[in-house]
Design a protein around this motif. Structure first.
Motif, PDB file in Angstrom:
ATOM      1  N   ASP A   1       0.825  -1.215   0.000  1.00 29.82           N
ATOM      2  CA  ASP A   1       0.000   0.000   0.000  1.00 29.82           C
ATOM      3  C   ASP A   1       0.861   1.269   0.000  1.00 29.82           C
ATOM      4  OD1 ASP A   1       0.814  -0.506   2.623  1.00 29.82           O
ATOM      5  OD2 ASP A   1      -0.889   0.589   3.464  1.00 29.82           O
ATOM      6  N   GLN A   2       1.988   1.251   0.718  1.00 33.47           N
ATOM      7  CA  GLN A   2       2.881   2.408   0.711  1.00 33.47           C
ATOM      8  C   GLN A   2       3.539   2.575  -0.657  1.00 33.47           C
ATOM      9  OE1 GLN A   2       5.751   2.131   3.850  1.00 33.47           O
ATOM     10  NE2 GLN A   2       4.221   2.352   5.469  1.00 33.47           N
ATOM     11  N   GLN A   3       3.860   1.451  -1.274  1.00 37.06           N
ATOM     12  CA  GLN A   3       4.489   1.504  -2.589  1.00 37.06           C
ATOM     13  C   GLN A   3       3.504   2.053  -3.629  1.00 37.06           C
ATOM     14  OE1 GLN A   3       5.946  -2.278  -3.878  1.00 37.06           O
ATOM     15  NE2 GLN A   3       7.503  -1.366  -5.167  1.00 37.06           N
ATOM     16  N   ARG A   4       2.246   1.602  -3.578  1.00 35.56           N
ATOM     17  CA  ARG A   4       1.230   2.115  -4.509  1.00 35.56           C
ATOM     18  C   ARG A   4       1.002   3.605  -4.297  1.00 35.56           C
ATOM     19  NH1 ARG A   4      -1.485  -2.583  -3.192  1.00 35.56           N
ATOM     20  NH2 ARG A   4      -2.813  -1.430  -1.762  1.00 35.56           N
ATOM     21  N   HIS A   5       0.965   4.037  -3.046  1.00 35.02           N
ATOM     22  CA  HIS A   5       0.761   5.452  -2.740  1.00 35.02           C
ATOM     23  C   HIS A   5       1.902   6.294  -3.310  1.00 35.02           C
ATOM     24  CE1 HIS A   5      -0.516   9.032  -0.672  1.00 35.02           C
ATOM     25  NE2 HIS A   5       0.673   9.135  -0.104  1.00 35.02           N
ATOM     26  N   ARG A   6       3.132   5.820  -3.119  1.00 33.59           N
ATOM     27  CA  ARG A   6       4.288   6.549  -3.635  1.00 33.59           C
ATOM     28  C   ARG A   6       4.256   6.612  -5.152  1.00 33.59           C
ATOM     29  NH1 ARG A   6       8.614   4.893  -5.593  1.00 33.59           N
ATOM     30  NH2 ARG A   6       8.490   2.802  -4.769  1.00 33.59           N
ATOM     31  N   LEU A   7       3.943   5.491  -5.798  1.00 28.55           N
ATOM     32  CA  LEU A   7       3.883   5.468  -7.259  1.00 28.55           C
ATOM     33  C   LEU A   7       2.731   6.320  -7.785  1.00 28.55           C
ATOM     34  CD1 LEU A   7       4.666   1.705  -7.966  1.00 28.55           C
ATOM     35  CD2 LEU A   7       6.166   3.683  -8.290  1.00 28.55           C
ATOM     36  N   GLY A   8       1.632   6.377  -7.028  1.00 31.45           N
ATOM     37  CA  GLY A   8       0.490   7.186  -7.429  1.00 31.45           C
ATOM     38  C   GLY A   8       0.792   8.678  -7.422  1.00 31.45           C
ATOM     39  N   ARG A   9       1.774   9.074  -6.642  1.00 30.48           N
ATOM     40  CA  ARG A   9       2.157  10.491  -6.588  1.00 30.48           C
ATOM     41  C   ARG A   9       3.051  10.894  -7.754  1.00 30.48           C
ATOM     42  NH1 ARG A   9       2.436  13.281  -1.201  1.00 30.48           N
ATOM     43  NH2 ARG A   9       3.910  14.455  -2.442  1.00 30.48           N
ATOM     44  N   GLY A  10       3.463   9.915  -8.542  1.00 29.68           N
ATOM     45  CA  GLY A  10       4.304  10.209  -9.704  1.00 29.68           C
ATOM     46  C   GLY A  10       5.682  10.695  -9.309  1.00 29.68           C
ATOM     47  N   SER A  11       6.155  11.738  -9.985  1.00 27.02           N
ATOM     48  CA  SER A  11       7.512  12.239  -9.719  1.00 27.02           C
ATOM     49  C   SER A  11       7.623  12.859  -8.327  1.00 27.02           C
ATOM     50  CB  SER A  11       7.909  13.267 -10.776  1.00 27.02           C
ATOM     51  OG  SER A  11       7.035  14.373 -10.745  1.00 27.02           O
ATOM     52  N   ARG A  12       6.506  13.262  -7.728  1.00 29.04           N
ATOM     53  CA  ARG A  12       6.531  13.831  -6.367  1.00 29.04           C
ATOM     54  C   ARG A  12       6.638  12.741  -5.300  1.00 29.04           C
ATOM     55  NH1 ARG A  12       1.606  15.933  -8.108  1.00 29.04           N
ATOM     56  NH2 ARG A  12       0.785  14.744  -6.387  1.00 29.04           N
TER      57      ARG A  12
END
Length: 99
Positions: free
Chosen positions: A31-42
């Protein structure tokens, strides 16, 4: 180096360890990995993870599980730390030579 499971994967813990110069080997939950990837370059760069070092964690976990088979160690009947430590030493010696 600290080897921990996914439950300890948080920014606060990683920051605390980094501030003290301790290398953290903690896998990132999905879930943390998906959240980080969902933010894109940010989302930033993922934390470093050493798979070979993490495999050594299993050895420690198995040792703790075997020590907990000793009732006195598990329930900590002893009042003082020195007597408890002596019990740990005896249990460790017993585990080493009696399999």
């Amino acid at each position: 180096m600290v080897l921990a499971d996914k439950a300890y994967s948080s920014r606060a813990i990683r920051k605390h360890l980094r501030k003290r110069g301790i290398h953290a080997v903690i896998p990132v939950p999905a879930d943390q990995q998906r959240h980080r990837l969902g933010r894109g370059s940010r989302g930033g760069r993922p934390p470093a993870f050493d798979r070979e070092a993490y495999k050594r964690r299993n050895t420690v976990e198995r040792c703790i599980n075997r020590l907990k088979q000793w009732r006195g160690i598990t329930t900590r009947y002893e009042k003082t730390a020195t007597i408890y430590l002596a019990g740990l030493h005896i249990a460790g010696i017993s585990l080493r030579f009696v399999r």
